[in-house]
Design a protein around this motif. Structure first.
Motif, PDB file in Angstrom:
ATOM      1  N   VAL A 280       0.872  -1.172   0.000  1.00  0.00           N
ATOM      2  CA  VAL A 280       0.000   0.000   0.000  1.00  0.00           C
ATOM      3  C   VAL A 280       0.907   1.219   0.000  1.00  0.00           C
ATOM      4  CG1 VAL A 280      -1.765   1.296   1.255  1.00  0.00           C
ATOM      5  CG2 VAL A 280      -1.798  -1.215   1.285  1.00  0.00           C
ATOM      6  N   SER A 285       1.402  -4.500   2.941  1.00  0.00           N
ATOM      7  CA  SER A 285       0.044  -4.621   3.455  1.00  0.00           C
ATOM      8  C   SER A 285       0.039  -5.686   4.550  1.00  0.00           C
ATOM      9  CB  SER A 285      -0.911  -5.012   2.330  1.00  0.00           C
ATOM     10  OG  SER A 285      -2.220  -5.212   2.824  1.00  0.00           O
ATOM     11  N   THR A 287      -2.014  -7.259   8.334  1.00  0.00           N
ATOM     12  CA  THR A 287      -3.241  -7.300   9.117  1.00  0.00           C
ATOM     13  C   THR A 287      -3.067  -6.448  10.368  1.00  0.00           C
ATOM     14  OG1 THR A 287      -2.590  -9.192  10.481  1.00  0.00           O
ATOM     15  CG2 THR A 287      -3.549  -9.674   8.314  1.00  0.00           C
ATOM     16  N   SER A 288      -4.132  -6.291  11.112  1.00  0.00           N
ATOM     17  CA  SER A 288      -4.037  -5.518  12.358  1.00  0.00           C
ATOM     18  C   SER A 288      -3.157  -6.228  13.384  1.00  0.00           C
ATOM     19  CB  SER A 288      -5.439  -5.295  12.944  1.00  0.00           C
ATOM     20  OG  SER A 288      -6.053  -6.536  13.278  1.00  0.00           O
ATOM     21  N   PRO A 308      -3.081  -1.120   9.784  1.00  0.00           N
ATOM     22  CA  PRO A 308      -4.405  -0.499   9.922  1.00  0.00           C
ATOM     23  C   PRO A 308      -4.515   0.314  11.208  1.00  0.00           C
ATOM     24  CG  PRO A 308      -4.596  -2.805   9.264  1.00  0.00           C
ATOM     25  CD  PRO A 308      -3.153  -2.582   9.611  1.00  0.00           C
ATOM     26  N   GLU A 314     -12.008   3.312   8.774  1.00  0.00           N
ATOM     27  CA  GLU A 314     -12.250   3.740   7.394  1.00  0.00           C
ATOM     28  C   GLU A 314     -11.020   3.577   6.508  1.00  0.00           C
ATOM     29  OE1 GLU A 314     -13.772   7.697   7.474  1.00  0.00           O
ATOM     30  OE2 GLU A 314     -15.595   7.136   8.531  1.00  0.00           O
ATOM     31  N   GLY A 315     -10.284   2.492   6.706  1.00  0.00           N
ATOM     32  CA  GLY A 315      -9.141   2.202   5.841  1.00  0.00           C
ATOM     33  C   GLY A 315      -7.894   2.994   6.144  1.00  0.00           C
ATOM     34  N   ALA A 316      -7.885   3.751   7.224  1.00  0.00           N
ATOM     35  CA  ALA A 316      -6.702   4.549   7.573  1.00  0.00           C
ATOM     36  C   ALA A 316      -5.563   3.642   8.028  1.00  0.00           C
ATOM     37  CB  ALA A 316      -7.045   5.541   8.679  1.00  0.00           C
ATOM     38  N   VAL A 317      -4.327   4.090   7.784  1.00  0.00           N
ATOM     39  CA  VAL A 317      -3.155   3.351   8.253  1.00  0.00           C
ATOM     40  C   VAL A 317      -2.342   4.265   9.176  1.00  0.00           C
ATOM     41  CG1 VAL A 317      -3.035   1.882   6.221  1.00  0.00           C
ATOM     42  CG2 VAL A 317      -1.743   4.022   6.256  1.00  0.00           C
TER      43      VAL A 317
END
Length: 452
Positions: A280, A285, A287-288, A308, A314-317
């Motif tokens: 990304v 990318s 997982t949490s 994440p 809402e897709g924020a990183v």
């Protein structure tokens, strides 16, 4: 019982914090922990501008890896490739010897490198501010410009040597310009032929706001402080061309300048491209729980991972900050230990502690836990935060001593000369051309497997 092989790539905030927590969670009989790091220290990057300005010595921000790590094997070098199928990490040691290190669990925290663009002359003439060597080099370079300007007989040469452009209006660029501007203006009193009014510092950023993460009020306060001190700030503008004695901006201005400091963001380590995993915006990318999908036993965190942000949703990183890296290091360690024990992994969840920006002297802006501060209260919070974040008492004592000495005795304007003949390009200091391609990594590990 077979000991698990845990390999951590990166000696920054995330990697060191992960190693320290793993040592507490797992005995040497349960796991063999190894840490790959090119230097023997953990660099506290938020204070690099103060090293460049001479307020702090390099040792203050270079915290020894040997302090706090008891039985972790430190491999002096950098990872240049990973084969997740063969579970092999390819490492180039500081002697240039290339070795293959096998692992059962891999924690990727290789950090980031300076992000550059295809701007004519940028790679040849820009100076970086991401490593300790770059900060030391920049200090020598800036003082050299003052020395040469004082000795110059040509007004055009003097003007080009006394203009300093910093590209990037984030924390690194703003603090670098603010700290160095303060020392150069003070230094002018020591030069008989220099007028402080001739010294021009200029921050350039393509963004419409300075440090937007601070919010409108503190961002405006920081902008006002800088401009009141004579620092020019050009927003919505970038660099079009860099030449040895001048810089052309995208708004058409051509400015005499022999010092361009590039701090326009970072990008994830080139190492990540060798994994062939989903990214990304260049970051892995994950997982949490900080695991890399499709890569058995691989965790990624810090600047290398798009973690994440469950607090924002809402897709924020999570942004690539030291605050997140340290906390993610602890979460990664807990999850590696949980994987070994066969228990559930936990997600990374955080509460923002706020932001601090040290503008040198008594100038600062801070937002601890949502409280907006400027001036001396903000400076006290900023320095208190840095002391809290420094990992060892030795580093804390050195830093406080340096601050007190600087406050009492003022600045010195000495060029060490240690790096006067070193290349100054971003590539040379950050070793961005040292990595293998993914195909080269796979060919190497398959050849090794066949030989075995």
């Amino acid at each position: 019982m077979t000991r698990a092989r845990i390999l951590i790539v990166g000696g920054g905030f995330a990697g060191v914090e992960c190693a320290r927590r793993l040592e507490r969670a797992l005995s040497p009989q349960r796991a063999r922990i190894a840490l790959v790091a090119p230097f023997s220290y953990q660099l506290y990057m938020p204070l690099l501008p103060q090293v460049a300005s001479g307020v702090l010595t390099p040792q203050s921000v270079a915290v020894s890896l040997r302090r706090g790590l008891r039985h972790t094997r430190v491999i002096p070098g950098g990872s240049i490739g990973v084969d997740t199928d063969a579970k092999v990490c390819v490492i180039r040691k500081i002697t240039d010897e290339i070795i293959d290190e096998r692992y059962d669990y891999l924690v990727l925290a290789p950090g980031s490198v300076t992000r550059t663009f295809d701007i004519p002359g940028l790679s040849e003439h820009a100076l970086g501010m991401k490593t300790l060597a770059e900060a030391a080099y920049l200090r020598d370079h800036v003082i050299a410009q003052l020395d040469l300007a004082d000795a110059a007989t040509d007004p055009a040469e003097r003007a080009s040597r006394l203009r300093f452009i910093v590209v990037g209006g984030g924390y690194a660029g703003t603090e670098t310009a603010a700290c160095l501007q303060r020392i150069t203006v003070a230094a002018a009193r020591r030069y008989p032929r220099l007028d402080a009014r001739l010294i021009k510092w200029h921050i350039v950023d393509v963004a419409p706001k300075l440090m937007p993460e601070l919010g409108d009020k503190l961002g405006s306060d920081a902008l006002r402080i800088l401009r009141d001190r004579g620092i020019e700030v050009s927003l919505g503008v970038s660099v079009a061309r860099v030449e040895p004695e001048q810089v052309t901006l995208t708004d058409g201005r051509t400015l005499p300048c022999r010092t361009l400091v590039w701090t326009a963001g970072v990008t994830a380590s080139p190492l990540l491209a060798t994994l062939g995993a989903e990214t990304v915006r260049g970051r892995l990318s994950v997982t949490s729980r900080l695991t890399v999908p499709g890569a058995d036993g691989v965790f990624a965190l810090g600047d290398a991972a798009a973690v994440p942000d469950l607090d924002k949703g809402e897709g924020a990183v999570c942004p690539p900050t030291a605050q997140h890296a340290q906390r993610q290091g602890r979460t990664a360690a807990d999850n590696v230990a949980a994987s070994l024990r066969g228990t559930a992994l936990r997600s990374y969840v955080h509460k923002d502690l706020g932001l601090v920006v040290d503008l040198g002297g008594r100038d600062a802006v801070s937002r601890p836990l949502g409280l907006q501060l400027t001036g001396m209260p903000a400076q006290a919070v900023a320095r208190g935060y840095h002391l809290m974040a420094l990992r060892t008492n030795v580093a804390k004592v050195r830093t406080v001593t340096n601050w007190l000495l600087n406050a009492a005795a003022g600045d010195d304007y000495v060029r060490t000369g240690f790096q006067s003949r070193r290349p100054a390009t971003l590539r040379d200091f950050e070793y961005t051309d040292a990595y293998l391609t993914r195909d080269q990594v796979r060919a190497r590990t398959r050849s090794a497997a066949g030989g075995a």
